[in-house]
Design a protein around this motif. Structure first.
Motif, PDB file in Angstrom:
ATOM      1  N   ARG A 162     -35.892  44.108 -54.039  1.00 36.18           N
ATOM      2  CA  ARG A 162     -37.268  43.640 -53.913  1.00 36.18           C
ATOM      3  C   ARG A 162     -37.733  43.768 -52.466  1.00 36.18           C
ATOM      4  O   ARG A 162     -36.928  43.711 -51.525  1.00 36.18           O
ATOM      5  CB  ARG A 162     -37.378  42.173 -54.349  1.00 36.18           C
ATOM      6  CG  ARG A 162     -36.984  41.928 -55.799  1.00 36.18           C
ATOM      7  CD  ARG A 162     -37.278  40.478 -56.199  1.00 36.18           C
ATOM      8  NE  ARG A 162     -36.643  39.538 -55.282  1.00 36.18           N
ATOM      9  CZ  ARG A 162     -35.400  39.095 -55.402  1.00 36.18           C
ATOM     10  NH1 ARG A 162     -34.638  39.529 -56.396  1.00 36.18           N
ATOM     11  NH2 ARG A 162     -34.897  38.236 -54.536  1.00 36.18           N
ATOM     12  N   ARG A 163     -39.013  43.909 -52.290  1.00 38.09           N
ATOM     13  CA  ARG A 163     -39.571  43.938 -50.928  1.00 38.09           C
ATOM     14  C   ARG A 163     -39.239  42.638 -50.210  1.00 38.09           C
ATOM     15  O   ARG A 163     -39.394  41.550 -50.762  1.00 38.09           O
ATOM     16  CB  ARG A 163     -41.084  44.139 -50.975  1.00 38.09           C
ATOM     17  CG  ARG A 163     -41.489  45.587 -51.246  1.00 38.09           C
ATOM     18  CD  ARG A 163     -42.983  45.740 -51.332  1.00 38.09           C
ATOM     19  NE  ARG A 163     -43.502  45.135 -52.567  1.00 38.09           N
ATOM     20  CZ  ARG A 163     -44.778  45.106 -52.906  1.00 38.09           C
ATOM     21  NH1 ARG A 163     -45.685  45.623 -52.108  1.00 38.09           N
ATOM     22  NH2 ARG A 163     -45.155  44.551 -54.043  1.00 38.09           N
ATOM     23  N   SER A 202     -31.820  56.874 -44.400  1.00 37.98           N
ATOM     24  CA  SER A 202     -32.958  57.784 -44.310  1.00 37.98           C
ATOM     25  C   SER A 202     -33.948  57.511 -45.433  1.00 37.98           C
ATOM     26  O   SER A 202     -33.598  57.009 -46.505  1.00 37.98           O
ATOM     27  CB  SER A 202     -32.491  59.242 -44.413  1.00 37.98           C
ATOM     28  OG  SER A 202     -31.526  59.538 -43.435  1.00 37.98           O
ATOM     29  N   ARG A 203     -35.230  57.844 -45.121  1.00 38.72           N
ATOM     30  CA  ARG A 203     -36.270  57.832 -46.156  1.00 38.72           C
ATOM     31  C   ARG A 203     -36.218  59.183 -46.884  1.00 38.72           C
ATOM     32  O   ARG A 203     -36.143  60.238 -46.261  1.00 38.72           O
ATOM     33  CB  ARG A 203     -37.642  57.644 -45.515  1.00 38.72           C
ATOM     34  CG  ARG A 203     -38.805  57.578 -46.527  1.00 38.72           C
ATOM     35  CD  ARG A 203     -40.136  57.813 -45.838  1.00 38.72           C
ATOM     36  NE  ARG A 203     -40.360  56.873 -44.772  1.00 38.72           N
ATOM     37  CZ  ARG A 203     -40.986  55.693 -44.908  1.00 38.72           C
ATOM     38  NH1 ARG A 203     -41.441  55.354 -46.088  1.00 38.72           N
ATOM     39  NH2 ARG A 203     -41.153  54.897 -43.877  1.00 38.72           N
ATOM     40  N   THR A 204     -36.231  59.137 -48.204  1.00 41.10           N
ATOM     41  CA  THR A 204     -36.171  60.367 -48.983  1.00 41.10           C
ATOM     42  C   THR A 204     -36.943  60.163 -50.271  1.00 41.10           C
ATOM     43  O   THR A 204     -37.708  59.194 -50.401  1.00 41.10           O
ATOM     44  CB  THR A 204     -34.703  60.754 -49.275  1.00 41.10           C
ATOM     45  OG1 THR A 204     -34.674  62.037 -49.892  1.00 41.10           O
ATOM     46  CG2 THR A 204     -34.018  59.740 -50.174  1.00 41.10           C
ATOM     47  N   ARG A 205     -36.755  61.049 -51.220  1.00 41.49           N
ATOM     48  CA  ARG A 205     -37.389  60.893 -52.529  1.00 41.49           C
ATOM     49  C   ARG A 205     -36.305  61.003 -53.586  1.00 41.49           C
ATOM     50  O   ARG A 205     -35.732  62.077 -53.808  1.00 41.49           O
ATOM     51  CB  ARG A 205     -38.451  61.977 -52.742  1.00 41.49           C
ATOM     52  CG  ARG A 205     -39.289  61.738 -53.980  1.00 41.49           C
ATOM     53  CD  ARG A 205     -40.489  62.647 -53.989  1.00 41.49           C
ATOM     54  NE  ARG A 205     -41.356  62.381 -55.118  1.00 41.49           N
ATOM     55  CZ  ARG A 205     -42.516  62.992 -55.344  1.00 41.49           C
ATOM     56  NH1 ARG A 205     -42.946  63.905 -54.473  1.00 41.49           N
ATOM     57  NH2 ARG A 205     -43.244  62.699 -56.397  1.00 41.49           N
ATOM     58  N   ASN A 206     -35.955  59.879 -54.218  1.00 39.85           N
ATOM     59  CA  ASN A 206     -34.878  59.846 -55.199  1.00 39.85           C
ATOM     60  C   ASN A 206     -35.392  60.118 -56.605  1.00 39.85           C
ATOM     61  O   ASN A 206     -36.605  60.074 -56.865  1.00 39.85           O
ATOM     62  CB  ASN A 206     -34.190  58.473 -55.182  1.00 39.85           C
ATOM     63  CG  ASN A 206     -33.503  58.206 -53.868  1.00 39.85           C
ATOM     64  OD1 ASN A 206     -32.922  59.099 -53.272  1.00 39.85           O
ATOM     65  ND2 ASN A 206     -33.562  56.958 -53.404  1.00 39.85           N
ATOM     66  N   GLY A 215     -40.069  45.738 -46.072  1.00 42.99           N
ATOM     67  CA  GLY A 215     -41.237  45.022 -46.556  1.00 42.99           C
ATOM     68  C   GLY A 215     -42.160  45.854 -47.398  1.00 42.99           C
ATOM     69  O   GLY A 215     -43.207  45.357 -47.826  1.00 42.99           O
ATOM     70  N   GLU A 216     -41.818  47.116 -47.623  1.00 43.79           N
ATOM     71  CA  GLU A 216     -42.682  47.986 -48.422  1.00 43.79           C
ATOM     72  C   GLU A 216     -41.824  48.845 -49.349  1.00 43.79           C
ATOM     73  O   GLU A 216     -40.638  49.046 -49.082  1.00 43.79           O
ATOM     74  CB  GLU A 216     -43.507  48.898 -47.508  1.00 43.79           C
ATOM     75  CG  GLU A 216     -42.661  49.777 -46.611  1.00 43.79           C
ATOM     76  CD  GLU A 216     -43.500  50.645 -45.678  1.00 43.79           C
ATOM     77  OE1 GLU A 216     -44.716  50.466 -45.661  1.00 43.79           O
ATOM     78  OE2 GLU A 216     -42.907  51.505 -45.002  1.00 43.79           O
ATOM     79  N   HIS A 258     -27.947  56.125 -53.021  1.00 45.66           N
ATOM     80  CA  HIS A 258     -29.390  56.172 -53.150  1.00 45.66           C
ATOM     81  C   HIS A 258     -29.891  54.820 -53.658  1.00 45.66           C
ATOM     82  O   HIS A 258     -29.362  54.270 -54.630  1.00 45.66           O
ATOM     83  CB  HIS A 258     -29.795  57.294 -54.104  1.00 45.66           C
ATOM     84  CG  HIS A 258     -29.320  58.645 -53.648  1.00 45.66           C
ATOM     85  ND1 HIS A 258     -28.048  59.087 -53.887  1.00 45.66           N
ATOM     86  CD2 HIS A 258     -29.949  59.613 -52.920  1.00 45.66           C
ATOM     87  CE1 HIS A 258     -27.896  60.289 -53.350  1.00 45.66           C
ATOM     88  NE2 HIS A 258     -29.031  60.631 -52.762  1.00 45.66           N
ATOM     89  N   PHE A 259     -30.907  54.283 -52.976  1.00 41.32           N
ATOM     90  CA  PHE A 259     -31.452  52.969 -53.304  1.00 41.32           C
ATOM     91  C   PHE A 259     -32.968  53.037 -53.347  1.00 41.32           C
ATOM     92  O   PHE A 259     -33.590  53.959 -52.791  1.00 41.32           O
ATOM     93  CB  PHE A 259     -31.018  51.931 -52.259  1.00 41.32           C
ATOM     94  CG  PHE A 259     -29.525  51.801 -52.111  1.00 41.32           C
ATOM     95  CD1 PHE A 259     -28.781  51.119 -53.059  1.00 41.32           C
ATOM     96  CD2 PHE A 259     -28.862  52.348 -51.021  1.00 41.32           C
ATOM     97  CE1 PHE A 259     -27.408  50.994 -52.936  1.00 41.32           C
ATOM     98  CE2 PHE A 259     -27.504  52.230 -50.871  1.00 41.32           C
ATOM     99  CZ  PHE A 259     -26.770  51.545 -51.840  1.00 41.32           C
ATOM    100  N   LEU A 260     -33.561  52.022 -53.995  1.00 38.80           N
ATOM    101  CA  LEU A 260     -35.012  51.866 -54.043  1.00 38.80           C
ATOM    102  C   LEU A 260     -35.389  50.479 -53.576  1.00 38.80           C
ATOM    103  O   LEU A 260     -34.690  49.500 -53.867  1.00 38.80           O
ATOM    104  CB  LEU A 260     -35.550  52.047 -55.468  1.00 38.80           C
ATOM    105  CG  LEU A 260     -35.366  53.392 -56.184  1.00 38.80           C
ATOM    106  CD1 LEU A 260     -35.979  53.300 -57.568  1.00 38.80           C
ATOM    107  CD2 LEU A 260     -36.013  54.510 -55.379  1.00 38.80           C
ATOM    108  N   VAL A 261     -36.508  50.375 -52.876  1.00 30.30           N
ATOM    109  CA  VAL A 261     -37.154  49.090 -52.600  1.00 30.30           C
ATOM    110  C   VAL A 261     -38.476  49.112 -53.346  1.00 30.30           C
ATOM    111  O   VAL A 261     -39.292  50.019 -53.159  1.00 30.30           O
ATOM    112  CB  VAL A 261     -37.367  48.886 -51.087  1.00 30.30           C
ATOM    113  CG1 VAL A 261     -38.102  47.563 -50.850  1.00 30.30           C
ATOM    114  CG2 VAL A 261     -36.040  48.910 -50.344  1.00 30.30           C
TER     115      VAL A 261
END
Length: 778
Positions: free
Chosen positions: A652-653, A681-685, A750-751, A774-777
């Motif tokens: 969660r954010r 790193s920021r990526t696109r999963n 936070g985003e 690989h993770f998501l927020v």
């Protein structure tokens, strides 16, 4: 430590062993061999054959030598019935005829493998019959041969009428009649659990291994069993030689053995019938047999024992037997609780006194065993080693001896199941048959150092319910432990060891993090090979019955991948299934390795190869093309592994997350001071979303499909390009055979963002291990 003998009836090659009388060998100076009487003639090639759907072949005299077989067709031997279209689903007898000329000397005919029922005639005289598929059997032909001889074999792969019901009921209500394990009923073979008829389709019957004529003197070898015993830095080879005297009076012969260039000889007076000669061979500073991934300890060294029976300078018989000097045991030593259990319930593996962590898989090369070859087994061994595995479980069946030869050489350990799967009859006759076959299995593979454990039964019904034939397994366990005291014996796989299918038969695969399993021997999920639509006509969109015949559990696939209808193409759906399998396998294995020896002693995935054109749990398709799960196994099974212990992949954010980083070293050598470098790193999963709902696509085929209470969501690799957000490092010592926590990575965002975490384990300029997550927020 010498093996005990268990009575096995003729015509098994092991029938003489239990009746053998003890005879002494008197050491003598070995004589020179001037000529050889023994020889082997192949009867492989084209045989006449004819199906017998009315079962009237005997009534019509098909076994008589004068019977005209000119209108019979020809079939290659060895082969399986499945190679002939008209025999693919044929359960009645098939008759074979072969002609050969006269031979002099003591002559036997050896069948290395006939599946399943066999009756044999020579020149119209019935020699006997045999039941089974893996054990060689033989008949003595001396005194029965003519100038031209006709050998006739009636072979039947019978329909097992103990298999009954539909779907899951087919599994739990069936009390099978024939101990063929996965070869006649399994959820990974043609027909899955659709119906008794479909589940036994494309059967395994046939003369699937070579047929040979053996010519020898009056005294010949029956078998040789070799038991290595470690004694400090030295060892002894306990050699049990079984030889038969076919004459009616005692025969004095010379028994010659040669090992590592040293030849010894004994005078033996062989009584009529089978004789057992007990010998010992000291081995000073022996080279020990270790699995391939522990070359720092030794590697898979093999010895070859050459044996001869000599009479007046003539070699009457000769054989070679390979063995390895190794000692295997299971023990406890669960560090945190001070547990000192010993035996199979602990599952910490010790080879030659050194603890070895097991990394492996379940294996079946093919059910149609006439197709196996050294080339196939060597290819599979190389793929197993490339995936960093040191053990296979030969799952509820037996492979031909050639497999164990290759695994001996390549240093791959074998957990060997007996050929029982799920439910069977409970009567005494069936129990006695299984005990006889179990003894045959142990004698056949006894000398192979790769075989480190015998297991009596896979998933008998009594481990789950108050049903099933527990008495059978109790008796099998007693037989196995009495015959072979040199190896651990496990009564029932699924009891003591663990079969875990979280993330497939219900729940989420991340729930395995809460488990503490001593030795998981099955875990995994199905994945769809990209070649499936090439092998199966009109396979997309899915036809439920057709997919199920090819083993696909479509409703469960849709539970964890989402409905197949949301995928634009077959390739998209197949790729999603492979991504899911890869993530599941990676998570399971890393969790087991983080728990190394506390309590976990190793793990075996289910399974390695889909042996026929199917949708199964394998990481290779039947053409041995790797799927994404294979690379996941290779990475997660790296002997030196850096990994993260994560519980969920979606945060969660604003949530504060701590990710422990671990380094696991399975080698028995230390690496000193190492550094773990990490980069976020920021990526696109890619995200694979399943369904909370039950899927009723297979309602006509009842199957246990447990509900998933939370949405199954799997975060998978997406784009390669990435923007670095933060990085850091930890320094740690990496001892031999260890698990060490390197540190923790703290996260909070936070985003919404897609993240990739990369790990690198280094020592100076050398990269030792790498990993990524690989993770998501949201």
């Amino acid at each position: 430590m010498r093996p005990a003998m268990y009575p096995v009836p003729p015509p098994s090659i092991f029938a003489p062993l239990a009746k053998a009388r003890e005879v002494e060998g008197v050491s003598v100076q070995g004589s020179e061999v001037k000529n050889h009487l023994h020889k082997t003639l192949e009867l492989n090639g084209r045989w006449k054959f004819k199906p017998d759907p009315e079962e009237k072949g005997e009534e019509r005299g098909w076994f008589y030598p004068e019977f005209s077989d000119t209108d019979w067709e020809e079939m290659e031997v060895p082969s399986n019935f499945v190679d002939r279209c008209e025999l693919q689903n044929f359960y009645k007898p098939v008759w074979f005829r072969k002609r050969f000329g006269r031979l002099e000397g003591e002559v036997r005919v050896l069948f290395e493998g006939v599946d399943y029922l066999a009756e044999v005639w020579l020149n119209g005289e019935k020699l006997g019959e045999h039941e089974g598929y893996f054990c060689p059997f033989q008949f003595r032909l001396t005194g029965k041969l003519q100038e031209e001889n006709v050998l006739v074999v009636k072979v039947q792969n019978p329909f097992d009428r103990g298999i009954r019901g539909r779907g899951v009921l087919l599994t739990f209500l069936s009390t099978k009649h024939y101990p063929k394990g996965v070869l006649n009923f399994h959820d990974c073979r043609p027909g899955d659990c659709l119906s008794p008829k479909l589940s036994q389709s494309l059967g395994t019957g046939g003369i699937y291994r070579p047929v040979r004529l053996l010519v020898s003197g009056r005294v010949h070898f029956d078998w040789v069993l070799i038991t290595p015993v470690l004694e400090g830095k030295n060892a002894r080879a306990l050699v049990d030689v079984f030889l038969s005297n076919e004459a009616s009076s005692p025969e004095e012969v010379e028994l010659q053995l040669e090992l590592e260039g040293v030849r010894k000889a004994w005078k033996v007076v062989a009584e009529p019938g089978c004789n057992r000669v007990r010998l010992e061979w000291p081995l000073e500073n022996p080279k020990l047999w270790f699995p391939w991934d522990h070359l720092e300890l030794g590697g898979p060294h093999l010895y070859t024992l050459r044996s001869r029976i000599v009479k007046d300078g003539e070699c009457w018989d000769e054989r070679e037997d390979r063995f390895g000097v190794r000692e295997v045991r299971l023990g406890g030593e669960l560090e945190k609780r001070g547990d000192r259990r010993v035996g199979p319930e602990a599952y910490h593996w010790f080879l030659n006194g050194r603890k070895i962590f097991i990394r492996g898989t379940n294996y079946l090369s093919t059910e149609w065993m006439s197709r196996v070859s050294r080339e196939l087994y060597e290819k599979d061994a190389e793929l197993i080693k490339r995936a960093n595995m040191n053990m296979v479980r030969v799952h509820a069946h037996l492979e031909p001896p050639l497999l164990y030869d290759v695994f001996d050489e390549r240093g791959i350990m074998v957990w060997q199941d007996f050929t029982l799967q799920w439910g069977y009859r409970a009567d005494r006759e069936f129990r006695e048959k299984c005990k006889r076959m179990l003894a045959e299995m142990i004698y056949l593979y006894y000398n192979h150092p790769s075989v480190v454990l015998w297991c009596c039964h896979n998933e008998p019904l009594w481990i789950w319910f108050k049903m099933g034939n527990r008495r059978l397994d109790d008796e099998l366990f007693q037989v196995a432990t009495s015959i072979d005291p040199s190896r651990p014996v496990h009564k029932a796989s699924g009891k003591g060891d663990s079969h875990i299918y979280l993330g497939w038969y219900g729940g989420l695969f991340t729930s395995v993090r809460k488990r503490r399993d001593p030795f998981p021997t099955e875990f995994g999920s199905q994945a769809i090979p990209l070649g499936f639509t090439r092998w199966v006509e009109d396979a997309w969109p899915p036809k439920v019955k057709r997919w199920r015949y090819h083993d696909a559990q479509l409703s469960i696939l849709c539970t964890y991948l989402g409905s197949w209808r949301k995928y634009r193409t077959f390739e998209e759906f197949a790729k999603a299934s492979q991504l899911y399998q890869a993530e599941l396998l990676k998570y399971y294995i890393e969790q087991f390795r983080i728990k190394k020896y506390n309590p976990t002693g190793g793990c075996l995935s289910f399974w390695f190869v889909n042996w026929w054109p199917s949708i199964g749990w394998g990481v290779l398709d039947h053409e041995r093309n790797p799927m994404l799960g294979y690379e996941a196994l290779r990475q997660a099974y790296s002997p030196l592994l850096v990994c993260v212990d994560w519980e969920k992949s979606i945060f969660r954010r604003g949530e504060k997350v701590r990710l422990p980083v671990w380094v696991v070293n399975d080698w028995h050598r230390e690496f000193g001071t190492c550094v773990v470098e990490w980069r976020l790193s920021r990526t696109r999963n890619r995200v694979i979303e399943g369904s909370r709902k039950w899927t009723f696509a297979e309602i006509h085929l009842p199957w246990i499909n447990f509900p998933v209470l939370s949405m199954p969501t799997t975060v998978c690799p997406g784009e390669e390009k990435a923007e670095v957000l933060s990085e850091g490092s930890f320094e740690l010592e990496v001892p031999a055979d260890s698990v060490r926590k390197a540190g923790e990575i703290s996260l909070s965002f936070g985003e919404p963002i897609d993240l990739r975490l990369e790990l690198l384990l280094t020592r100076g300029e050398e990269t030792l291990s790498s990993n990524r997550y690989h993770f998501l927020v949201r």
